[in-house]
Write a protein that holds these residues in place. Structure first.
Motif, short mmCIF file in Angstrom:
data_model
loop_
_atom_site.label_atom_id
_atom_site.label_comp_id
_atom_site.label_asym_id
_atom_site.label_seq_id
_atom_site.Cartn_x
_atom_site.Cartn_y
_atom_site.Cartn_z
N ARG A 142 36.39 76.20 87.96
CA ARG A 142 35.39 76.43 86.91
C ARG A 142 35.23 75.18 86.06
NH1 ARG A 142 35.71 78.76 81.67
NH2 ARG A 142 37.94 78.91 81.96
N GLY A 143 33.99 74.73 85.93
CA GLY A 143 33.71 73.53 85.15
C GLY A 143 33.90 73.76 83.67
N VAL A 144 34.77 72.95 83.06
CA VAL A 144 35.02 73.11 81.63
C VAL A 144 34.96 71.79 80.86
CG1 VAL A 144 36.40 75.21 81.85
CG2 VAL A 144 37.53 73.00 81.96
N TYR A 145 35.01 70.65 81.58
CA TYR A 145 35.06 69.35 80.92
C TYR A 145 33.71 68.65 80.98
CZ TYR A 145 40.08 70.03 81.55
OH TYR A 145 41.36 70.54 81.53
N ALA A 146 33.28 68.14 79.84
CA ALA A 146 32.08 67.31 79.81
C ALA A 146 32.40 65.98 80.48
CB ALA A 146 31.65 67.07 78.36
N ILE A 147 31.37 65.25 80.86
CA ILE A 147 31.57 64.00 81.59
C ILE A 147 32.40 63.00 80.80
CG2 ILE A 147 29.38 62.98 80.83
CD1 ILE A 147 29.17 61.77 83.70
N SER A 148 32.22 62.95 79.48
CA SER A 148 32.99 62.00 78.67
C SER A 148 34.47 62.34 78.70
CB SER A 148 32.47 61.96 77.24
OG SER A 148 32.56 63.25 76.65
N VAL A 149 34.79 63.62 78.63
CA VAL A 149 36.19 64.06 78.65
C VAL A 149 36.79 63.82 80.03
CG1 VAL A 149 37.73 66.04 78.38
CG2 VAL A 149 35.79 65.74 76.82
N ALA A 150 36.05 64.18 81.08
CA ALA A 150 36.55 63.99 82.45
C ALA A 150 36.81 62.51 82.71
CB ALA A 150 35.54 64.55 83.46
N ALA A 151 35.91 61.65 82.30
CA ALA A 151 36.08 60.21 82.51
C ALA A 151 37.34 59.72 81.79
CB ALA A 151 34.85 59.46 82.02
N GLU A 152 37.54 60.18 80.57
CA GLU A 152 38.72 59.76 79.82
C GLU A 152 40.00 60.28 80.47
OE1 GLU A 152 40.65 60.26 75.37
OE2 GLU A 152 38.49 60.49 75.61
N VAL A 189 40.65 60.87 83.58
CA VAL A 189 41.00 60.19 84.83
C VAL A 189 41.01 58.68 84.70
CG1 VAL A 189 40.23 62.11 86.27
CG2 VAL A 189 38.65 60.24 85.78
N GLY A 190 40.66 58.17 83.52
CA GLY A 190 40.74 56.74 83.26
C GLY A 190 39.66 55.91 83.91
N THR A 191 38.45 56.40 83.90
CA THR A 191 37.32 55.64 84.44
C THR A 191 36.11 55.82 83.55
OG1 THR A 191 36.13 55.12 86.49
CG2 THR A 191 36.42 57.45 85.98
N GLY A 192 35.03 55.18 83.89
CA GLY A 192 33.83 55.28 83.08
C GLY A 192 32.91 56.40 83.54
#
Length: 101
Positions: free
Chosen positions: A9-19, A21-24
């Motif tokens: 289930r998708g719960v993370y916004a792209i900014s949170v997901a990027a942070e 996993v340590g990428t942009g």
């Protein structure tokens, strides 16, 4: 809702997901364009990343670190998914065979 459903289930916004996993964010968009993952979407079209997506993103990072390009990573991810599916089928067939004895 089961644990497997929760992980998908998708719960993370792209900014949170990027942070996490340590990428942009641009990398996450690129990975989606290249078919490496497909995050969920809200009704408004906003990407929502799941725990499973984060696992995939971390795997992408590992494969990038060993020198694979995105085309190679896509092949690896497909082969790994196929392998998991075949292992599950084998377990199921073995369980069916064992109960039939």
């Amino acid at each position: 809702m089961g644990e497997a459903e929760d992980r998908g289930r998708g719960v993370y916004a792209i900014s949170v997901a990027a942070e996490l996993v340590g990428t942009g964010q641009q990398n996450l968009r690129l990975y989606e364009r290249k078919g490496l993952l497909e995050p969920g979407r809200t009704e408004g079209g906003t990407r929502q990343y799941s725990e499973d997506d984060l696992v995939t993103l971390r795997r992408i990072g590992q494969l990038l670190d060993v020198g694979l390009n995105l085309a190679g990573i896509r092949m690896v991810l497909v082969l790994e998914a196929d392998n998991r599916r075949l292992e599950a089928e084998l377990r199921s067939a073995n369980a069916t065979r064992d109960t039939a004895r």
